[in-house]
Design a protein around this motif. Structure first.
Motif, mmCIF file in Angstrom:
data_model
loop_
_atom_site.group_PDB
_atom_site.id
_atom_site.type_symbol
_atom_site.label_atom_id
_atom_site.label_comp_id
_atom_site.label_asym_id
_atom_site.label_seq_id
_atom_site.Cartn_x
_atom_site.Cartn_y
_atom_site.Cartn_z
ATOM 1 N N GLU A 85 1.148 -1.430 -0.183
ATOM 2 C CA GLU A 85 -0.080 -0.116 -0.432
ATOM 3 C C GLU A 85 0.992 1.039 0.004
ATOM 4 O O GLU A 85 0.930 1.729 -0.392
ATOM 5 C CB GLU A 85 -1.115 0.281 1.268
ATOM 6 N N TYR A 86 2.157 1.282 0.919
ATOM 7 C CA TYR A 86 2.789 2.382 0.739
ATOM 8 C C TYR A 86 3.173 2.745 -0.702
ATOM 9 O O TYR A 86 3.392 3.810 -1.342
ATOM 10 C CB TYR A 86 4.547 2.004 1.768
ATOM 11 N N LEU A 87 3.816 1.503 -1.016
ATOM 12 C CA LEU A 87 4.515 1.807 -2.477
ATOM 13 C C LEU A 87 3.692 2.628 -3.301
ATOM 14 O O LEU A 87 3.615 3.081 -4.871
ATOM 15 C CB LEU A 87 5.020 0.550 -3.132
ATOM 16 N N ALA A 88 2.375 1.707 -3.392
ATOM 17 C CA ALA A 88 1.194 2.565 -4.696
ATOM 18 C C ALA A 88 0.891 3.454 -4.350
ATOM 19 O O ALA A 88 0.746 4.432 -5.378
ATOM 20 C CB ALA A 88 -0.185 1.133 -4.198
ATOM 21 N N ARG A 89 0.533 4.177 -3.050
ATOM 22 C CA ARG A 89 0.518 5.548 -2.779
ATOM 23 C C ARG A 89 1.735 6.491 -3.660
ATOM 24 O O ARG A 89 1.865 7.472 -3.557
ATOM 25 C CB ARG A 89 0.457 5.816 -1.622
ATOM 26 N N TYR A 90 2.847 5.720 -3.346
ATOM 27 C CA TYR A 90 4.417 6.876 -3.191
ATOM 28 C C TYR A 90 4.183 6.513 -4.991
ATOM 29 O O TYR A 90 4.631 7.613 -5.473
ATOM 30 C CB TYR A 90 5.358 6.084 -3.038
ATOM 31 N N LYS A 91 3.956 5.628 -6.203
ATOM 32 C CA LYS A 91 4.186 4.948 -7.582
ATOM 33 C C LYS A 91 2.917 6.112 -8.262
ATOM 34 O O LYS A 91 3.657 6.248 -8.801
ATOM 35 C CB LYS A 91 4.145 4.131 -7.763
ATOM 36 N N TYR A 92 1.598 5.361 -7.481
ATOM 37 C CA TYR A 92 -0.109 5.458 -8.190
ATOM 38 C C TYR A 92 -0.132 6.661 -8.411
ATOM 39 O O TYR A 92 -0.856 7.401 -9.127
ATOM 40 C CB TYR A 92 0.083 3.926 -8.213
ATOM 41 N N ARG A 93 -0.282 7.480 -7.366
ATOM 42 C CA ARG A 93 -1.374 8.693 -6.335
ATOM 43 C C ARG A 93 -0.081 9.541 -5.822
ATOM 44 O O ARG A 93 -0.420 10.562 -5.417
ATOM 45 C CB ARG A 93 -1.855 8.481 -5.042
ATOM 46 N N GLY A 94 1.425 9.128 -7.120
ATOM 47 C CA GLY A 94 2.803 10.610 -6.723
ATOM 48 C C GLY A 94 2.703 11.060 -5.639
ATOM 49 O O GLY A 94 3.393 11.997 -5.294
ATOM 50 N N ASP A 95 2.818 10.349 -4.193
ATOM 51 C CA ASP A 95 2.719 10.747 -3.279
ATOM 52 C C ASP A 95 4.837 10.491 -2.924
ATOM 53 O O ASP A 95 5.287 9.855 -2.051
ATOM 54 C CB ASP A 95 2.656 9.941 -2.383
ATOM 55 N N TYR A 96 5.131 11.600 -3.864
ATOM 56 C CA TYR A 96 6.614 11.563 -4.042
ATOM 57 C C TYR A 96 7.631 11.593 -2.565
ATOM 58 O O TYR A 96 8.390 10.581 -2.914
ATOM 59 C CB TYR A 96 6.979 12.471 -4.901
ATOM 60 N N ILE A 97 6.953 12.501 -1.774
ATOM 61 C CA ILE A 97 8.136 12.177 0.030
ATOM 62 C C ILE A 97 7.786 11.775 -0.088
ATOM 63 O O ILE A 97 9.480 11.482 1.347
ATOM 64 C CB ILE A 97 6.734 13.481 0.126
ATOM 65 N N LEU A 98 6.944 10.851 0.189
ATOM 66 C CA LEU A 98 7.351 8.731 0.676
ATOM 67 C C LEU A 98 8.546 8.247 0.479
ATOM 68 O O LEU A 98 8.587 7.043 1.103
ATOM 69 C CB LEU A 98 6.178 8.167 0.421
ATOM 70 N N ALA A 99 9.486 8.643 -0.614
ATOM 71 C CA ALA A 99 10.742 7.836 -0.694
ATOM 72 C C ALA A 99 11.046 8.366 0.328
ATOM 73 O O ALA A 99 13.013 7.513 0.873
ATOM 74 C CB ALA A 99 10.931 8.579 -2.080
ATOM 75 N N LYS A 100 11.238 9.560 1.239
ATOM 76 C CA LYS A 100 12.231 10.555 2.634
ATOM 77 C C LYS A 100 12.756 8.769 2.640
ATOM 78 O O LYS A 100 13.256 8.924 3.529
ATOM 79 C CB LYS A 100 11.908 11.682 2.757
ATOM 80 N N ALA A 101 11.394 8.567 3.473
ATOM 81 C CA ALA A 101 11.471 7.187 3.977
ATOM 82 C C ALA A 101 12.808 6.347 4.606
ATOM 83 O O ALA A 101 13.146 5.128 4.791
ATOM 84 C CB ALA A 101 10.289 6.720 5.100
ATOM 85 N N PHE A 102 13.038 5.937 3.445
ATOM 86 C CA PHE A 102 14.372 4.651 2.838
ATOM 87 C C PHE A 102 15.557 5.408 2.698
ATOM 88 O O PHE A 102 16.096 4.223 2.546
ATOM 89 C CB PHE A 102 13.388 4.495 1.395
ATOM 90 N N GLY A 103 16.315 6.897 2.580
ATOM 91 C CA GLY A 103 16.966 7.099 1.951
ATOM 92 C C GLY A 103 18.036 6.922 2.936
ATOM 93 O O GLY A 103 19.012 6.047 2.284
ATOM 94 N N THR A 104 18.061 6.577 4.529
ATOM 95 C CA THR A 104 19.502 6.399 5.255
ATOM 96 C C THR A 104 19.578 4.903 4.139
ATOM 97 O O THR A 104 21.292 4.608 4.697
ATOM 98 C CB THR A 104 19.068 7.136 6.609
ATOM 99 N N GLN A 105 18.584 3.976 5.260
ATOM 100 C CA GLN A 105 18.839 2.985 4.467
ATOM 101 C C GLN A 105 19.620 2.320 3.515
ATOM 102 O O GLN A 105 20.348 1.722 3.701
ATOM 103 C CB GLN A 105 17.503 1.400 4.491
ATOM 104 N N LEU A 106 18.472 2.765 2.198
ATOM 105 C CA LEU A 106 19.721 2.329 1.530
ATOM 106 C C LEU A 106 21.098 3.006 1.226
ATOM 107 O O LEU A 106 21.619 2.395 0.591
ATOM 108 C CB LEU A 106 18.588 3.549 -0.122
#
Length: 233
Positions: free
Chosen positions: A96-117
């Motif tokens: 659901e998280y990635l669906a919101r990020y990818k398909y609903r344009g919630d670009y800011i959600l990418a921030k949650a993975f920055g440090t881990q990556l």
């Protein structure tokens, strides 16, 4: 007053510890949402990172899942993608998280993975890290490439060496169709002799997309091609 969770908007309560006094990593998700991001733990397939502990015996061969075993049995695909590493389980929350990020344009959600990556990529050695591209049609629909955006959020210098033609989703194809599918990528640079390439995508599902990209890179002279994905579907 705390920050707000990027996903559920609840207030993030900051717990001050001695360790916390010396850390500057910002928190983007509340404790509850953070719990939804489950690392893949225990025994994994040595090729694709799939959890072997959750697979029935008939779907695995020693240290390898049956799907990867079959890929490696095909002479034209054997050794093309050396290894995929996935960081997280593709559970209901992440889906659901990635669906919101990818398909609903919630670009800011990418921030949650920055440090881990960033932490995962720091010790790795490669000549290029290449995000899997979208076709022009998909890029237009979404407005951004979700894989490139995740790397940019992690502060990673990436290389765009691949372009992609529009095609049906791999998950909708039969295994035989995936094995025989025509190449969907083209290279913008043709000489990669002796180079080590890391492909990056948000989700590993069938492995077809990554292997198609890897095949093209190997044909251009790449010494080895591995991949990193946020989630293993």
């Amino acid at each position: 007053m705390g920050n707000h969770c990027l996903y559920c908007q609840s207030t993030i309560k900051e717990i001050i510890t001695w360790k916390g006094l010396f850390r500057s990593d910002p928190q983007y998700l509340c404790g509850e949402c953070q719990k939804g991001l489950q690392p893949i733990e225990g025994q994994r397939c040595s090729y694709c990172s799939r959890s072997l502990e959750k697979l029935p015996d008939e779907l695995k061969k020693d240290e390898v899942c049956l799907d990867c075993y079959r890929w490696e049995e095909e002479p034209s695909w054997k050794g093309i993608l050396q290894k995929n590493t996935s960081l997280l389980e593709y559970n209901d929350f992440l889906k659901e998280y990635l669906a919101r990020y990818k398909y609903r344009g919630d670009y800011i959600l990418a921030k949650a993975f920055g440090t881990q990556l960033a932490n995962h990529l720091k010790p790795l050695q490669f000549d290029h890290i290449i995000p899997i591209p979208l076709s022009n049609e998909r890029q237009y629909e979404r407005g951004f490439n979700q894989s490139a955006a995740l790397l940019e959020e992690a502060g990673i210098s990436l290389t765009h060496l691949l372009t992609r033609s529009h095609s049906e989703k791999q998950s909708k194809k039969s295994r035989q169709e995936r094995l025989q599918q025509k190449q969907i990528f083209t290279l913008t640079e043709v000489n990669l002799t002796g180079q080590s390439i890391l492909l990056f995508d948000d989700i590993y599902t069938t492995g077809t997309t990554l292997r198609q990209a890897a095949k093209l890179l190997k044909e251009a002279g790449a010494k080895q091609v591995t991949s990193l994905t946020l989630a293993r579907g």
